[in-house]
Motif scaffolding. Structure first.
Motif, mmCIF file in Angstrom:
data_model
loop_
_atom_site.group_PDB
_atom_site.id
_atom_site.type_symbol
_atom_site.label_atom_id
_atom_site.label_comp_id
_atom_site.label_asym_id
_atom_site.label_seq_id
_atom_site.Cartn_x
_atom_site.Cartn_y
_atom_site.Cartn_z
ATOM 1 N N SER A 192 -4.864 6.802 4.801
ATOM 2 C CA SER A 192 -4.306 5.762 3.956
ATOM 3 C C SER A 192 -2.900 5.370 4.425
ATOM 4 C CB SER A 192 -4.273 6.260 2.509
ATOM 5 O OG SER A 192 -3.773 5.278 1.664
ATOM 6 N N ALA A 238 -1.609 1.880 6.449
ATOM 7 C CA ALA A 238 -0.518 1.054 5.920
ATOM 8 C C ALA A 238 0.494 0.757 7.022
ATOM 9 C CB ALA A 238 0.149 1.749 4.744
ATOM 10 N N SER A 272 1.027 3.960 -2.995
ATOM 11 C CA SER A 272 0.739 5.365 -2.691
ATOM 12 C C SER A 272 1.868 6.258 -3.179
ATOM 13 C CB SER A 272 0.536 5.555 -1.185
ATOM 14 O OG SER A 272 -0.604 4.878 -0.762
ATOM 15 N N HIS A 293 0.823 -1.205 0.000
ATOM 16 C CA HIS A 293 0.000 0.000 0.000
ATOM 17 C C HIS A 293 0.865 1.265 0.000
ATOM 18 C CE1 HIS A 293 -3.606 2.332 0.562
ATOM 19 N NE2 HIS A 293 -2.969 3.009 1.493
ATOM 20 N N PRO A 300 -5.902 -5.675 -2.281
ATOM 21 C CA PRO A 300 -6.132 -6.022 -0.877
ATOM 22 C C PRO A 300 -7.138 -7.164 -0.699
ATOM 23 C CG PRO A 300 -7.062 -3.857 -1.368
ATOM 24 C CD PRO A 300 -6.288 -4.297 -2.561
#
Length: 161
Positions: free
Chosen positions: A78, A82, A37, A33, A132
């Motif tokens: 977010s 993570a 990102s 993640h 995910p």
């Protein structure tokens, strides 16, 4: 020539291996993640993405005296999630390394890991893209297999007697 089979089979009672696989899945989920990102932040944005980011930057709200944009909250949540996923996986691995009985028996430790994995899987199925969903399906299956292979606490009490 010896025809005896000498291959080592995995004992049905090995509940630690699948549990570790589930924990590594949490770590992988968090690292993946963060990597995605970072890649998305550095990639050339489409006009649609720029428009969404602009709207998110212009939409603000105040909570407990702090004003934040929707984009700030979106990115912050977010990234925080993570790091929590990575930390959760690493803590599970450390706990199992130092106390394998936590998963060799059916304890709340194993049930909590499965429950969290399943809950986040449901959220992922409803709201997130495939990566995910795939990782959390694997982690949920791994934690479930670990619990299936684990012995009950009463079985350990009978062995000790």
């Amino acid at each position: 020539m010896n025809s005896a089979v000498t291959s080592r089979t995995l004992a049905r009672t090995d509940s630690v291996r699948p549990f570790k696989a589930g924990a590594y899945g949490f770590v992988l989920l968090g690292i993946g993640h963060l990597a995605l990102s970072a890649a998305a932040a550095t990639a050339t944005q489409t006009s649609e993405r720029r428009a969404v980011d602009t709207v998110m930057r212009e939409s603000t709200f105040a909570l407990l005296g702090l004003e934040r944009t929707v984009l700030d909250v979106f990115n912050g949540m977010s990234i925080a999630m993570a790091f929590f996923s990575i930390t959760c996986g690493l803590l599970i691995l450390a706990a199992v390394r130092h106390a394998p009985a936590l998963v060799q028996r059916r304890t709340a430790f194993g049930w909590c890991a499965l429950a969290v994995s399943l809950a986040v899987l449901v959220v992922s199925v409803l709201l997130l893209p495939p990566p995910p969903i795939v990782v959390l399906t694997v982690t949920s299956c791994a934690f479930g297999l670990s619990l299936r292979r684990a012995t009950t606490v009463s079985a350990h009490a009978a062995e000790a007697a």
